[in-house]
Design an enzyme around this catalytic site. Structure first.
Site, short mmCIF file in Angstrom:
data_model
loop_
_atom_site.label_atom_id
_atom_site.label_comp_id
_atom_site.label_asym_id
_atom_site.label_seq_id
_atom_site.Cartn_x
_atom_site.Cartn_y
_atom_site.Cartn_z
N LYS A 83 -5.77 7.67 9.65
CA LYS A 83 -5.17 6.44 9.17
C LYS A 83 -6.03 5.91 8.03
O LYS A 83 -7.26 5.94 8.12
CB LYS A 83 -5.14 5.43 10.33
CG LYS A 83 -4.42 4.17 10.00
CD LYS A 83 -4.35 3.23 11.18
CE LYS A 83 -3.86 1.88 10.67
NZ LYS A 83 -3.75 0.85 11.63
N HIS B 197 4.02 1.47 2.18
CA HIS B 197 5.15 0.68 1.67
C HIS B 197 5.81 1.38 0.49
O HIS B 197 7.04 1.42 0.39
CB HIS B 197 4.69 -0.71 1.24
CG HIS B 197 3.97 -1.47 2.30
ND1 HIS B 197 2.78 -2.12 2.06
CD2 HIS B 197 4.25 -1.68 3.61
CE1 HIS B 197 2.38 -2.70 3.19
NE2 HIS B 197 3.25 -2.44 4.13
N CYS C 7 -4.58 -4.66 20.76
CA CYS C 7 -3.31 -4.14 20.23
C CYS C 7 -3.53 -2.69 19.77
O CYS C 7 -4.46 -2.42 19.02
CB CYS C 7 -2.85 -4.98 19.04
SG CYS C 7 -1.65 -4.13 18.02
N CYS D 232 1.39 -7.49 14.45
CA CYS D 232 2.71 -6.91 14.76
C CYS D 232 3.79 -7.97 14.77
O CYS D 232 4.97 -7.66 14.78
CB CYS D 232 2.72 -6.24 16.12
SG CYS D 232 1.63 -4.84 16.28
N LYS E 295 -10.41 0.94 5.03
CA LYS E 295 -11.54 0.68 4.13
C LYS E 295 -12.82 1.28 4.68
O LYS E 295 -13.62 1.85 3.95
CB LYS E 295 -11.71 -0.83 3.93
CG LYS E 295 -10.72 -1.37 2.94
CD LYS E 295 -11.14 -2.76 2.45
CE LYS E 295 -9.99 -3.40 1.70
NZ LYS E 295 -9.50 -4.66 2.31
N HIS F 195 0.84 -1.20 0.00
CA HIS F 195 0.00 0.00 0.00
C HIS F 195 0.87 1.24 0.00
O HIS F 195 2.09 1.18 -0.14
CB HIS F 195 -0.99 -0.04 1.16
CG HIS F 195 -0.36 -0.14 2.52
ND1 HIS F 195 0.51 0.80 2.99
CD2 HIS F 195 -0.48 -1.07 3.51
CE1 HIS F 195 0.89 0.48 4.22
NE2 HIS F 195 0.32 -0.67 4.55
N HIS G 272 -3.30 -2.55 15.79
CA HIS G 272 -4.23 -3.30 14.95
C HIS G 272 -5.65 -3.36 15.49
O HIS G 272 -6.55 -3.82 14.79
CB HIS G 272 -3.70 -4.73 14.72
CG HIS G 272 -2.46 -4.74 13.90
ND1 HIS G 272 -1.19 -4.66 14.46
CD2 HIS G 272 -2.25 -4.75 12.56
CE1 HIS G 272 -0.28 -4.65 13.51
NE2 HIS G 272 -0.90 -4.70 12.35
N CYS H 143 0.41 -10.50 19.27
CA CYS H 143 -0.37 -9.89 18.19
C CYS H 143 0.23 -10.35 16.88
O CYS H 143 1.40 -10.06 16.58
CB CYS H 143 -0.34 -8.36 18.27
SG CYS H 143 -1.04 -7.62 16.77
N1 MSP Z 1 8.33 -7.06 7.92
C1 MSP Z 1 8.43 -5.97 8.83
C2 MSP Z 1 9.76 -5.25 8.68
C3 MSP Z 1 10.96 -6.11 8.86
S1 MSP Z 1 12.43 -5.25 8.60
C4 MSP Z 1 13.63 -6.30 9.11
C5 MSP Z 1 7.29 -4.96 8.53
N2 MSP Z 1 6.72 -5.07 7.35
S2 MSP Z 1 5.46 -4.24 6.86
O1 MSP Z 1 5.20 -4.71 5.53
O2 MSP Z 1 4.40 -4.34 7.79
O3 MSP Z 1 5.85 -2.74 6.86
C6 MSP Z 1 6.96 -2.28 6.13
C7 MSP Z 1 7.18 -0.81 6.34
O4 MSP Z 1 6.07 -0.06 5.89
C8 MSP Z 1 7.42 -0.41 7.79
O5 MSP Z 1 8.59 0.40 7.84
C9 MSP Z 1 6.25 0.43 8.14
O6 MSP Z 1 6.61 1.46 9.00
C10 MSP Z 1 5.88 1.01 6.78
N3 MSP Z 1 4.50 1.49 6.78
C11 MSP Z 1 3.35 0.75 6.91
N4 MSP Z 1 2.30 1.61 6.91
C12 MSP Z 1 2.73 2.89 6.81
C13 MSP Z 1 2.12 4.14 6.62
N5 MSP Z 1 0.82 4.31 6.64
N6 MSP Z 1 2.94 5.21 6.40
C14 MSP Z 1 4.29 5.09 6.25
N7 MSP Z 1 4.88 3.91 6.39
C15 MSP Z 1 4.18 2.83 6.90
O7 MSP Z 1 7.01 -4.13 9.38
#
Ligand code: MSP
Length: 474
Positions: free
Chosen positions: A299, A23, A146, A132, A302, A20, A149, A129
């Site tokens: 945040k 990411h 949590c 997380c 949906k 999303h 979540h 959780c």
């Molecule tokens: N798999 C773990 C990271 C392991 S690193 C050794 C993880 N994955 S994640 O897919 O959930 O998230 C990846 C990244 O996306 C995290 O850095 C998280 O902070 C970032 N984001 C997820 N939602 C976000 C927003 N809404 N805004 C900005 N970044 C956010 O965590």
């Protein structure tokens, strides 16, 4: 080695759903920094990847009616496709289910922790959780749920291996305080220091195979698999050869920068340094913990109907528009916001009417007056370099976009198109100078808008007007 090198990483992403906006944000932000470092002449290694083990991913695979491996194969390919669309110039994509690249180093690291006397067996009783992938205590929860979540964690009672993280609290604190391990921005440094002040607890570092089977078996004890964060964090060293290729590993480690989101700061600024200290490995030099992206101040969800999908933006505006918004309109040092209205407005003002219009205006004159410089100077603007080297990416973008506006104003004031009628030589000199300026702008835009920057440079060298770079959107 005297050669300048820079090793930068993104977090690795859970392939439990498609990527999303958050990411896309982390990854493009990292890409802008990596591209800037290359411009500065660093040999850069840019790592990204997917975090494929653990209960969350296994659950998603089951829901999709697939074997975990098959499921993560598909999703990690989708991640790669999106990153390609976004022009993310990663050098390596690591997958933690990769038995050749990742397992040997993850196992070696585990064994080093054992050798240091930092792994012990114990009974765990706590709240887990899955979202997380972490244990919580009652006091961490809000109304029994949590805080991230909003779900009720599972009560887990089992035998685990623990990692003696508590042993390293003070050392980690000292390294962060002294900036030997820089935590950026300052607010995040304070946040983690206050956690460290209270002292760290030991962490559960494995799960019994019967509860979580999708993971790396603990060396010497097939009945347990490594905790997903222990497995995942090690990706930063396994990718570059730890446990596999010592030469490559020492060439790149320690990392210069881990880019992460603020929600995973504790894992990176407490657990990860603890693991490295235990294994007697150098710590990374810096961690940039960026903020969260919201939409309309909330945040994305949906139920609120405010989800902005990066794919939709790419389809409507092109990938460079998304890169632009991420680099310019969101500060990596705070939370940021994105709405369809703000996106369109900034696109029209700065891309369509900004750089797009400027390039075509200058090159139309240059072609018709035959006014191109003989040679071009390329030098990084000092202020731009300073902002970027402190990861104030948005400020660096501001410098370039302000320059674009100023050049536009200068054209209005100087009116070379009028001068041309009476003094073509003078008009040619003015326009040739404008072409030089445009080329310099394109040079600085490269980390943000690699394609547009390239198109402008190519049009200049072929002495022609580029196709419309950013069509106006109504
Ligand atoms: N798999 C773990 C990271 C392991 S690193 C050794 C993880 N994955 S994640 O897919 O959930 O998230 C990846 C990244 O996306 C995290 O850095 C998280 O902070 C970032 N984001 C997820 N939602 C976000 C927003 N809404 N805004 C900005 N970044 C956010 O965590």
């Amino acid at each position: 080695m005297s050669e300048k090198r820079f090793y930068i990483t993104t977090p690795i992403f859970y392939p439990n759903a498609e990527l999303h906006m958050g990411h896309a944000y982390t990854t493009v932000l990292s890409d802008i920094i990596a591209r800037f470092k290359r411009l500065e002449g660093y040999r850069t290694h840019f790592l990204t990847g997917s975090d494929e083990h653990g209960s969350k991913v296994a659950k998603a695979a089951k829901l999709a009616g697939k074997e975990p491996q098959e499921y993560v194969d598909e999703l990690s390919q989708k991640f790669k496709d999106l990153f390609q669309e976004l022009d993310v110039s990663y050098d390596q994509f690591i997958r933690t289910s990769d038995k050749e690249i990742h397992y040997p180093g993850a196992e070696l690291l585990w064994n080093k922790l054992v050798e240091a006397g930092d792994i012990y067996k114990g009974h765990y009783e706590g709240l887990y959780c899955i979202g997380c992938e972490t244990f919580y205590t009652e006091k961490d929860l809000v109304d029994g749920k949590c805080p991230l979540h909003n779900t009720v964690p599972e009560l887990v009672r089992e035998e685990n291996y623990f990692f003696k993280l508590s042993k390293y609290s003070n050392t980690i604190r000292g390294k962060i305080e002294s900036d030997e391990l820089r935590v950026i921005p300052e607010t995040r440094k304070k946040e983690i220091l206050s956690v460290l002040e209270g002292g760290l607890s030991d962490v559960s570092f494995s799960r019994p195979k019967e509860s979580v089977s999708w993971g790396i078996p603990v060396p010497g004890d097939e009945s347990q698999v490594m905790y997903v964060w222990c497995d995942a964090l090690s990706n930063y060293i396994t990718a570059i050869g730890y446990g596999r290729d010592e030469k490559m590993f020492t060439d790149f480690w320690p990392a210069d920068l881990h880019v992460i989101g603020k929600d995973i700061l504790r894992f990176h600024a407490a657990i990860w340094p603890g693991m490295l200290l235990s294994a007697r490995l150098p710590l990374p030099k810096a961690i940039l913990a960026h903020g969260f992206i919201t939409s309309g101040g909330k945040k994305m969800s949906k139920s609120l109907g405010n989800v902005i999908n990066p794919k939709d933006l790419i389809e409507e505006y092109g990938e460079e528009a998304l890169r632009y918004f991420i680099g310019r309109e969101i500060s990596p040092l705070e939370d940021g916001d994105i709405t369809p209205e703000a996106f369109k407005e900034s696109y029209n003002a700065n891309l369509a009417n900004g750089i797009g219009n400027l390039a075509s205006r200058i090159l139309t004159m240059a072609v018709s007056y035959d006014a191109f410089p003989e040679t071009y100077k390329r030098e990084l603007n000092k202020e731009f370099e300073t902002e970027l080297s402190h990861y104030r990416v948005h400020k660096a973008a501001d410098i370039v976009f302000t320059e674009i506006q100023q050049i536009d104003v200068a054209i209005q004031v100087q009116e070379p198109f009028k001068i041309y009628k009476t003094d073509p030589k003078k008009a040619r000199a003015i326009v040739s100078d404008l072409v030089q300026k445009l080329s310099n702008v394109a040079f600085h835009l490269e980390p943000f808008l690699p394609k547009a920057a390239q198109k402008i440079q190519t049009a200049i060298s072929e002495k022609r007007v580029p196709e419309t770079l950013f069509p106006r959107k109504d």
